[in-house]
Design a protein around this motif. Structure first.
Motif, PDB file in Angstrom:
ATOM      1  N   SER A  24      48.696 -64.640 -22.103  1.00  0.00           N
ATOM      2  CA  SER A  24      49.189 -64.830 -23.460  1.00  0.00           C
ATOM      3  C   SER A  24      48.286 -64.149 -24.483  1.00  0.00           C
ATOM      4  O   SER A  24      48.754 -63.447 -25.377  1.00  0.00           O
ATOM      5  N   ALA A  25      46.990 -64.360 -24.327  1.00  0.00           N
ATOM      6  CA  ALA A  25      46.029 -63.762 -25.266  1.00  0.00           C
ATOM      7  C   ALA A  25      46.053 -62.239 -25.172  1.00  0.00           C
ATOM      8  O   ALA A  25      45.934 -61.546 -26.190  1.00  0.00           O
ATOM      9  N   ASP A  26      46.228 -61.724 -23.973  1.00  0.00           N
ATOM     10  CA  ASP A  26      46.258 -60.279 -23.768  1.00  0.00           C
ATOM     11  C   ASP A  26      47.541 -59.672 -24.333  1.00  0.00           C
ATOM     12  O   ASP A  26      47.521 -58.613 -24.949  1.00  0.00           O
ATOM     13  N   ALA A  27      48.660 -60.351 -24.125  1.00  0.00           N
ATOM     14  CA  ALA A  27      49.958 -59.825 -24.564  1.00  0.00           C
ATOM     15  C   ALA A  27      50.156 -59.933 -26.074  1.00  0.00           C
ATOM     16  O   ALA A  27      50.829 -59.100 -26.671  1.00  0.00           O
ATOM     17  N   SER A  28      49.582 -60.950 -26.683  1.00  0.00           N
ATOM     18  CA  SER A  28      49.778 -61.191 -28.121  1.00  0.00           C
ATOM     19  C   SER A  28      48.449 -61.526 -28.784  1.00  0.00           C
ATOM     20  O   SER A  28      48.191 -62.679 -29.132  1.00  0.00           O
ATOM     21  N   PRO A  29      47.592 -60.534 -29.000  1.00  0.00           N
ATOM     22  CA  PRO A  29      46.271 -60.816 -29.564  1.00  0.00           C
ATOM     23  C   PRO A  29      46.299 -61.383 -30.984  1.00  0.00           C
ATOM     24  O   PRO A  29      45.323 -61.966 -31.423  1.00  0.00           O
ATOM     25  N   ASP A  30      47.429 -61.245 -31.678  1.00  0.00           N
ATOM     26  CA  ASP A  30      47.524 -61.796 -33.035  1.00  0.00           C
ATOM     27  C   ASP A  30      47.829 -63.286 -33.040  1.00  0.00           C
ATOM     28  O   ASP A  30      47.728 -63.931 -34.084  1.00  0.00           O
ATOM     29  N   LEU A  31      48.216 -63.833 -31.892  1.00  0.00           N
ATOM     30  CA  LEU A  31      48.512 -65.261 -31.784  1.00  0.00           C
ATOM     31  C   LEU A  31      47.293 -65.999 -31.254  1.00  0.00           C
ATOM     32  O   LEU A  31      46.503 -65.453 -30.495  1.00  0.00           O
TER      33      LEU A  31
END
Length: 79
Positions: A24-31
Motif C-alpha cells: 500500500s505504501a509503495d503503490a500510494s506514497p501520498d496516502l
C-alpha cells in the motif's frame, strides 16, 4: 494522544499484513498507511513461532512478484 491519520489501515501484524502495508505504501506514497498490531510481537509466525527461515514458496522467490518496499526490507535483513 491523537493517533496519526490513516487513509489505509491494515489490521494484524502477520507477515502477510506487513507485505500488504508495504504494498500500500509503495503503490500510494501520498496516502498514510497504518499497520495495527494489538500484541507486542508483530511478525506473526515469523516471530511468535520462532521460525528461523522465511519460506516464500516456489512462485514467490521471484523478486519481481514482491512489493518493492518488502524486497528492500528483506535485503536490509540479509535475505
Amino acid at each position: 494522544e491523537t493517533p496519526p491519520p490513516c487513509d489505509v489501515i491494515v489490521i494484524g501484524g502477520s507477515t502477510a499484513a506487513l507485505a500488504s502495508a508495504l504494498s500500500s505504501a509503495d503503490a500510494s506514497p501520498d496516502l498514510h498507511t497504518c499497520l495495527v498490531e494489538p500484541t507486542t510481537w508483530p511478525g506473526g509466525q515469523l516471530t511468535a513461532s520462532l521460525i528461523s527461515a522465511v519460506d516464500f514458496g516456489h512462485q514467490n522467490r521471484n523478486v519481481s512478484r514482491l512489493p518493492d518496499l518488502f524486497v528492500d526490507l528483506l535485503e536490509t535483513l540479509g535475505y
